[in-house]
Design a protein around this motif. Structure first.
Motif, PDB file in Angstrom:
ATOM      1  N   ILE A  78      53.994  -5.991-111.649  1.00  0.00           N
ATOM      2  CA  ILE A  78      53.087  -6.174-112.649  1.00  0.00           C
ATOM      3  C   ILE A  78      53.425  -5.662-113.962  1.00  0.00           C
ATOM      4  O   ILE A  78      52.905  -6.057-114.925  1.00  0.00           O
ATOM      5  CB  ILE A  78      51.641  -5.758-112.308  1.00  0.00           C
ATOM      6  N   SER A  79      54.623  -4.756-114.183  1.00  0.00           N
ATOM      7  CA  SER A  79      55.197  -4.255-115.228  1.00  0.00           C
ATOM      8  C   SER A  79      56.526  -3.881-114.986  1.00  0.00           C
ATOM      9  O   SER A  79      56.835  -4.069-113.614  1.00  0.00           O
ATOM     10  CB  SER A  79      54.335  -3.513-116.154  1.00  0.00           C
TER      11      SER A  79
ATOM     12  N   GLN B  17      59.569 -12.604-115.168  1.00  0.00           N
ATOM     13  CA  GLN B  17      58.073 -13.024-115.322  1.00  0.00           C
ATOM     14  C   GLN B  17      57.604 -11.971-114.386  1.00  0.00           C
ATOM     15  O   GLN B  17      57.666 -11.896-113.118  1.00  0.00           O
ATOM     16  CB  GLN B  17      57.772 -14.379-114.947  1.00  0.00           C
ATOM     17  N   TYR B  18      56.463 -11.486-114.991  1.00  0.00           N
ATOM     18  CA  TYR B  18      55.637 -10.438-114.258  1.00  0.00           C
ATOM     19  C   TYR B  18      54.447 -10.985-113.511  1.00  0.00           C
ATOM     20  O   TYR B  18      53.960 -12.350-114.071  1.00  0.00           O
ATOM     21  CB  TYR B  18      55.214  -9.187-114.906  1.00  0.00           C
TER      22      TYR B  18
ATOM     23  N   LYS C 231      50.723 -11.964-112.601  1.00  0.00           N
ATOM     24  CA  LYS C 231      49.419 -12.308-113.532  1.00  0.00           C
ATOM     25  C   LYS C 231      48.500 -11.828-112.397  1.00  0.00           C
ATOM     26  O   LYS C 231      48.279 -12.590-111.205  1.00  0.00           O
ATOM     27  CB  LYS C 231      49.367 -13.674-114.053  1.00  0.00           C
TER      28      LYS C 231
ATOM     29  N   VAL D  56      46.683 -16.873-110.305  1.00  0.00           N
ATOM     30  CA  VAL D  56      46.635 -15.377-110.605  1.00  0.00           C
ATOM     31  C   VAL D  56      46.639 -14.840-109.286  1.00  0.00           C
ATOM     32  O   VAL D  56      45.853 -15.465-108.234  1.00  0.00           O
ATOM     33  CB  VAL D  56      45.670 -15.119-111.653  1.00  0.00           C
TER      34      VAL D  56
END
Length: 248
Positions: free
Chosen positions: A74-75, A133-134, A136, A209
């Motif tokens: 996520i990061s 891309q992380y 969402k 998501v």
């Protein structure tokens, strides 16, 4: 309803590393032992690629061998997964390749954080790793029967055949249920595939998501049943906690 965690014990990092729905009884993680017979990843479904769905490898205090789960970056330094993967874990490592036979470099964790609200865990890496891309995260999802989504994982496939790649499958929401720790969960049933041992911590994605992470299955072994049911810890009650710890 008997629930089983989807954790997987791995013989080595090459070839069998993967996500794990550790199926247990009464919400208690039951870690699968090493098995030389063919094993399964997501039952049914199809292979896919993702820069942010990672393979996790770790040891567990008091247990022999290495275990595997699925996680979501996520990061650059935080990975989301299931609490039953992080709780009591040691030597946690993340791998960003979607290929289970060639997982790529290992990124070691320096700490894990367990949610007090249910089966959600966080992993912090010692060194950052950038991806294109992380993942969402959703916020405020209420399970509605008939909603459809997708699940992802490196777990076992039908008839206990080892996964060689990241797999995905479509699922239908049945309603609300409970996760391995009694937290709120999204109850799903497979449309063209179902979760299995090795998919624990893997995401349930609805409308683009992540709304939940894989916690338990309705049966200890789904076999080749692509319509098997499972329970994904709903991120709703964890969302503020995730932001507090990660800034995401």
């Amino acid at each position: 309803m008997k629930k089983s965690l989807h954790l997987k014990r791995t013989g080595s990092i090459v070839g069998i590393l993967g996500a794990a729905i550790a199926f247990g009884v009464s919400g208690t993680p039951a870690l699968a032992t090493t098995d030389t017979r063919p094993t399964e990843y997501i039952v049914g479904g199809q292979s896919t690629n993702s820069p942010n769905i990672v393979q996790l490898s770790f040891n567990t205090a008091g247990e022999q061998g290495t275990f595997g789960c699925t996680g979501e970056a996520i990061s650059s330094q935080w990975i989301l997964t299931a609490r039953h993967c992080t709780e009591g874990s040691q030597n946690m490592k993340a791998y960003y390749s979607n290929d289970t036979s060639n997982p790529g470099p290992a990124y070691a964790a320096d700490r894990v954080v367990n949610s007090p609200y249910g089966d959600v865990g966080l992993i912090h890496l010692k060194s950052p790793h950038q991806v294109s891309q992380y993942a969402k995260l959703g916020n405020g999802y209420t399970p509605r029967a008939g909603d459809t989504g997708s699940i992802f994982g490196y777990g076992l496939r039908g008839n206990r055949v080892p996964a060689d790649w990241l797999f995905t499958a479509r699922v239908s929401v049945l309603g609300q249920s409970s996760d391995a720790y009694g937290g709120k969960a999204v109850h799903v049933r497979g449309i063209d595939g179902a979760s299995n041992h090795g998919d624990s911590g893997g995401p349930l994605v609805i409308n683009g998501v992540i709304v939940g992470v894989c916690s338990t299955g309705d049966t200890a072994d789904p076999g080749s049943n692509i319509n098997a049911g499972s329970n994904y810890a709903n991120l709703n009650d964890h969302r503020a906690w995730i932001t507090q710890n990660t800034g995401v």
